[in-house]
Design an enzyme around this catalytic site. Structure first.
Site, PDB file in Angstrom:
ATOM      1  CD  GLU A   5      -2.257   1.451   2.397  1.00  0.00           C
ATOM      2  OE1 GLU A   5      -2.631   0.791   3.626  1.00  0.00           O
ATOM      3  OE2 GLU A   5      -3.320   2.192   2.292  1.00  0.00           O
TER       4      GLU A   5
ATOM      5  NE  ARG B 228       5.188  -8.262   9.449  1.00  0.00           N
ATOM      6  CZ  ARG B 228       3.981  -7.783   9.002  1.00  0.00           C
ATOM      7  NH1 ARG B 228       2.893  -7.783  10.150  1.00  0.00           N
ATOM      8  NH2 ARG B 228       3.890  -6.424   8.232  1.00  0.00           N
TER       9      ARG B 228
ATOM     10  CE  LYS C  90       3.663   0.522   5.523  1.00  0.00           C
ATOM     11  NZ  LYS C  90       2.273   0.441   4.388  1.00  0.00           N
TER      12      LYS C  90
END
Length: 562
Positions: free
Chosen positions: A36, A263, A273
């Site tokens: 994104e 991850r 993030k």
RNA sequence: UGGGGUGUCGUCAAGCGGUAAGACACAGGCCUUUGGAGCCUGCAUUCGGAGGUUCGAAUCCUCCCACCCCAGCCA
């Protein structure tokens, strides 16, 4: 040799092997990397990039770059550009397959209409709080919305009017009609469209309704004929919904398959993030490309190579176990690559004046030095030597500690690439007692010493000619955090920032050839580490070098030798 | 108290019923005009725990324990 060359195996590739064997998707392999555009890519993304593009290359398939831009809040072209730049820099190419979920808005809308027509979706007028309340909890089932059984016609009308902007933000949503009592909360009539009057960085004000991730992602995959939709573990709960939507709307044989992997977590840094944004916004670092940041931009500016990052991603493997990979592994990959490719030069970071008493005044020798001791193909360069040099303060000790292999009273050392010198005297500051300069004598025949010529030399130290040296700034970077798992601490992670993550040295001297070193070029400063000409702040007038990573140093490791 | 996952060396990670790969880290040694690089050696009698099946189990079964994810109109 390089771990990139080793055949890679992991559970995802095993699944793909099986699918190929069973002729699922006709043997086709199509993946995608779907960030994104609301933040910069980091080393965790690099793992995903290497996985998705790596698989495509290995199976002669394709990997698309898709911007998953279904929520206009926070998304921007700046991020898109940085993502494109970073993935390219990492060494991957998507040819003409750069896609945007926002390009599918019309198609996605049509899919939603089809779902309504199938009686599998409805417009719900419950408020946010009510929806939450009706959803139930982890342990208790939800209850059905009073709007759940609206007619197809009414739903169609309402949904069209949602699109037309007749309703306020948040007043209505489109929901999939699944099962309010499902033990999997994701399946309790998930919201698939919301009203949001936020201009989109690509579609502007064209839309006031936007599809949710669960609806948009799987269908975007299907639109692109993705076969294996690889994502991280936290989406495992969403897979039943992924499959439900795709089964309702996509033909059998063209239904992508979601596979989840763990991850990356990296020690001594953070990869979320949200927290990365906090570091930038609160000024703990200078920006997204601060060389201490685990972002691709930061690592690039630090001097890490794409090769090293790719090797790292291959070495850590792919599995479903939560992990905390030792950052030492990343550093080892960087050293491996730089050791092979970085030319050697000499630089003195904390200078100490050294005078060779018996060296002729005004004489300058051009010493031929190998650019890489193990690789003659990298050639040689001339380095000037004269009577007055700078050496490293650490390379002289009046009272040397045990096992010290450098210069001290009464000792001999070799000047790297040049002569053996012997201590003669030292000049002290009367007030502080600090050593201001060291005097030595040199052995004129010792330059090209034979093996037999070792003559009690303690060690080898690097140097630079005072008259010829180029002043430079050197920035010593270290790990951003002091604790292995800052994200795992339950209080404010900023408390664990490493105060010594950056040390700026402004009075350094480097050998003359570095005067015209190009931005981004990397060198080994012998005996010190690998350094990179800063991409932003360096200029021939004022060279700035970033320490990429220190050399492996078994001496320094042995505690403090004070 | 629901559901979905995961547990193999300090850290990653192979292993897929036949008797614990490899990498990083760590510890020694050799070599060396980088205390670098390179080379050599060592480093899990044991696979979260307990039972069971089997000639044989990290791999199969049962129970238990720990950790992660899920109650955004984020992705």
């Amino acid at each position: 040799m390089s771990s990139e060359m080793l055949p890679v195996t992991d559970f995802i590739r095993e699944i793909i092997d099986k699918d190929i064997k069973n002729n699922r998707y006709g043997g086709r392999v199509a993946t995608r990397f779907p960030p994104e555009p609301n933040g910069y890519l980091h080393i965790g993304h690099a793992k995903s990039v290497c996985l998705n593009f790596g698989i495509a290359m290995q199976y002669r398939g394709t990997c698309n770059l898709r911007l998953d831009d279904t929520d206009p809040a926070g998304e921007s072209m700046e991020y898109v550009e940085s993502i494109i730049n970073d993935v390219h820099w990492l060494g991957f190419d998507w040819e003409d397959r750069l896609y945007y979920a926002s390009n599918y808005f019309e198609k996605l809308y049509e899919f939603a209409v089809r779902l309504i027509k199938k009686g599998k979706a409805y417009v719900c007028d419950l408020s946010t709080d009510e929806i939450k309340e009706y959803r139930g909890t982890l342990t208790s089932p939800g209850k059905e919305s009073p709007y759940r059984n609206r007619s197809v016609e009414e739903n169609l009308d309402l949904f069209a009017r949602m699109r037309a902007g007749e309703f306020e933000d948040g007043s209505r949503v489109l929901r999939a009609k699944i099962d309010m009592s499902s033990p999997n909360i994701t399946m309790r009539d998930p919201v698939i469209y919301r009203i949001k009057r936020e201009p989109h960085y690509r579609t502007g004000k064209t839309w006031v309704i936007y599809p949710m991730y669960d609806f948009a992602h799987c269908l975007s995959d299907a639109i692109e004929h993705i076969t294996h939709s690889i994502c991280t573990l936290e989406f495992e709960n969403n897979r039943p919904l992924y499959d439900w939507i795709v089964n309702e709307l996509i033909e059998e044989g063209d239904r992508p398959r979601q596979i989840e992997f763990a991850r990356l977590n990296l020690s001594y840094t953070i990869l979320s993030k949200r927290r990365l944004i906090e570091l930038v916004e609160k000024g703990y670092v200078t920006g997204w490309d601060d060389p201490r940041m685990p972002t691709i931009a930061g690592m690039r500016r630090r001097g890490y190579t794409p090769e090293a990052i790719r090797t790292f991603c291959n070495r850590i493997g792919v599995a479903k176990k939560d992990n905390l990979v030792d950052i030492a592994l990343l550093e080892a990959c960087v050293r491996d690559d730089l050791n092979e490719h970085a030319p050697r030069v000499m630089a003195v970071l904390k200078p100490l004046k050294l005078v060779i008493d018996n060296y002729p005044d005004g004489k300058v020798e051009e010493i031929e030095c190998a650019n890489h001791p193990q690789n003659p193909a990298m050639g040689t360069r001339k380095v000037p030597l004269s009577k007055i040099l700078y050496i490293e303060q650490d390379d002289f000790h009046e009272y040397p500690p045990k096992k010290y292999k450098r210069l001290a009273p009464g000792r001999k050392v070799r000047l790297r690439n040049a002569y053996v010198i012997k201590f003669a005297d030292m000049v002290r500051d009367d007030k502080t007692g600090k050593i201001l300069e060291v005097h030595c004598t040199y052995e004129p025949e010792s330059k090209d010493s034979l093996k037999s010529d070792k003559r009690n030399v303690e060690g080898v130290i690097h140097w630079v000619s005072a008259e010829h040296a180029i002043p430079a700034e050197v920035r010593l970077y270290d790990r951003l955090f002091q604790v292995p798992d800052p994200a795992g601490m339950d209080d404010d992670f900023s408390k664990y920032l490493n105060p010594k993550s950056l040390e700026i040295l402004t009075l350094c001297f480097v050998e003359p050839c570095l005067q015209k070193a190009a931005q981004g070029s990397r060198y080994q400063f012998e005996r010190l580490g690998y350094f990179c000409v800063d991409l932003k702040d360096s200029s021939p007038l004022k060279p700035v070098f970033n320490r990429i990573v220190s050399l492996r140093d078994t001496w320094a490791k042995g505690a403090s030798h004070s």
